[in-house]
Structure formats: structure tokens, C-alpha cells
Write a protein that holds these residues in place. Sequence first.
Motif, PDB file in Angstrom:
ATOM      1  N   LYS A   1       2.060 -31.134  -0.061  1.00  0.00           N
ATOM      2  CA  LYS A   1       1.970 -31.015   1.401  1.00  0.00           C
ATOM      3  C   LYS A   1       1.847 -32.413   1.992  1.00  0.00           C
ATOM      4  O   LYS A   1       1.230 -33.299   1.398  1.00  0.00           O
ATOM      5  N   ILE A   2       2.421 -32.608   3.169  1.00  0.00           N
ATOM      6  CA  ILE A   2       2.377 -33.879   3.869  1.00  0.00           C
ATOM      7  C   ILE A   2       1.726 -33.658   5.223  1.00  0.00           C
ATOM      8  O   ILE A   2       2.126 -32.762   5.973  1.00  0.00           O
ATOM      9  N   ARG A   3       0.694 -34.447   5.498  1.00  0.00           N
ATOM     10  CA  ARG A   3       0.007 -34.326   6.790  1.00  0.00           C
ATOM     11  C   ARG A   3       0.889 -34.863   7.907  1.00  0.00           C
ATOM     12  O   ARG A   3       1.655 -35.809   7.711  1.00  0.00           O
ATOM     13  N   ASP A   4       0.798 -34.263   9.078  1.00  0.00           N
ATOM     14  CA  ASP A   4       1.617 -34.707  10.210  1.00  0.00           C
ATOM     15  C   ASP A   4       1.342 -36.166  10.549  1.00  0.00           C
ATOM     16  O   ASP A   4       2.258 -36.927  10.833  1.00  0.00           O
ATOM     17  N   ARG A   5       0.079 -36.572  10.462  1.00  0.00           N
ATOM     18  CA  ARG A   5      -0.284 -37.968  10.731  1.00  0.00           C
ATOM     19  C   ARG A   5       0.368 -38.913   9.726  1.00  0.00           C
ATOM     20  O   ARG A   5       0.846 -39.993  10.084  1.00  0.00           O
ATOM     21  N   THR A   6       0.372 -38.495   8.466  1.00  0.00           N
ATOM     22  CA  THR A   6       0.978 -39.298   7.404  1.00  0.00           C
ATOM     23  C   THR A   6       2.470 -39.464   7.645  1.00  0.00           C
ATOM     24  O   THR A   6       3.019 -40.558   7.466  1.00  0.00           O
ATOM     25  N   LEU A   7       3.123 -38.404   8.055  1.00  0.00           N
ATOM     26  CA  LEU A   7       4.553 -38.461   8.343  1.00  0.00           C
ATOM     27  C   LEU A   7       4.835 -39.387   9.518  1.00  0.00           C
ATOM     28  O   LEU A   7       5.758 -40.206   9.471  1.00  0.00           O
ATOM     29  N   GLU A   8       4.025 -39.307  10.562  1.00  0.00           N
ATOM     30  CA  GLU A   8       4.190 -40.209  11.716  1.00  0.00           C
ATOM     31  C   GLU A   8       3.993 -41.663  11.312  1.00  0.00           C
ATOM     32  O   GLU A   8       4.748 -42.541  11.742  1.00  0.00           O
ATOM     33  N   GLU A   9       2.980 -41.938  10.480  1.00  0.00           N
ATOM     34  CA  GLU A   9       2.727 -43.302  10.011  1.00  0.00           C
ATOM     35  C   GLU A   9       3.904 -43.818   9.190  1.00  0.00           C
ATOM     36  O   GLU A   9       4.304 -44.975   9.315  1.00  0.00           O
ATOM     37  N   PHE A  10       4.454 -42.956   8.341  1.00  0.00           N
ATOM     38  CA  PHE A  10       5.626 -43.319   7.536  1.00  0.00           C
ATOM     39  C   PHE A  10       6.799 -43.696   8.444  1.00  0.00           C
ATOM     40  O   PHE A  10       7.446 -44.723   8.239  1.00  0.00           O
TER      41      PHE A  10
END
Length: 79
Positions: free
Chosen positions: A37-46
Motif C-alpha cells: 500500500k502507498i500512502r497518499d502523502r507518500t505519493l504526493e512527495e514522490f
Amino acid sequence: MLYTVKETSRILKCNVNLVYTLINTGLLKSLKLGSRKIRDRTLEEFLDKYDGQDIDEIIEQKRLENQNNIFISGEEIKE
């Protein structure tokens, strides 16, 4: 909010295998809760971090770095 790898691939408009490659090379952080699973915050940071860059080149650099790491007696040695 958490996204599955498949949901992440839809958001990024890419192949599921590319998302797994990003995770396995350490470019995209994930959690293992049954499945990845990927957190929405992590995806935005990426997306912010790699905005405007060629991800294929970054993946290749990471792979080369990983190949140059040698583990001897549990210690990492850079060549």
C-alpha cells in the motif's frame, strides 16, 4: 488514505510493474499490509521530488548503485 499498487498505477497512468520497480528500488515508499500500500502523502512527495525528471534514468542509476554495493561479513562496502 492508502492506495494499492494497482490504484497507484492508475493514478500515475503507468504499468503496475513500474510501481513495483519504484518500490523495490526504494524510490517509492510503501507499507506491506497484506499487499503493498502507498500512502497518499507518500505519493504526493514522490511526485513533487521527481517532477520533470526522467524516472527511467533515475531507476537505472539506482540499479547501478545497488550493483556496486557489496556485502562482506554483513558490512556494506562501496566500490
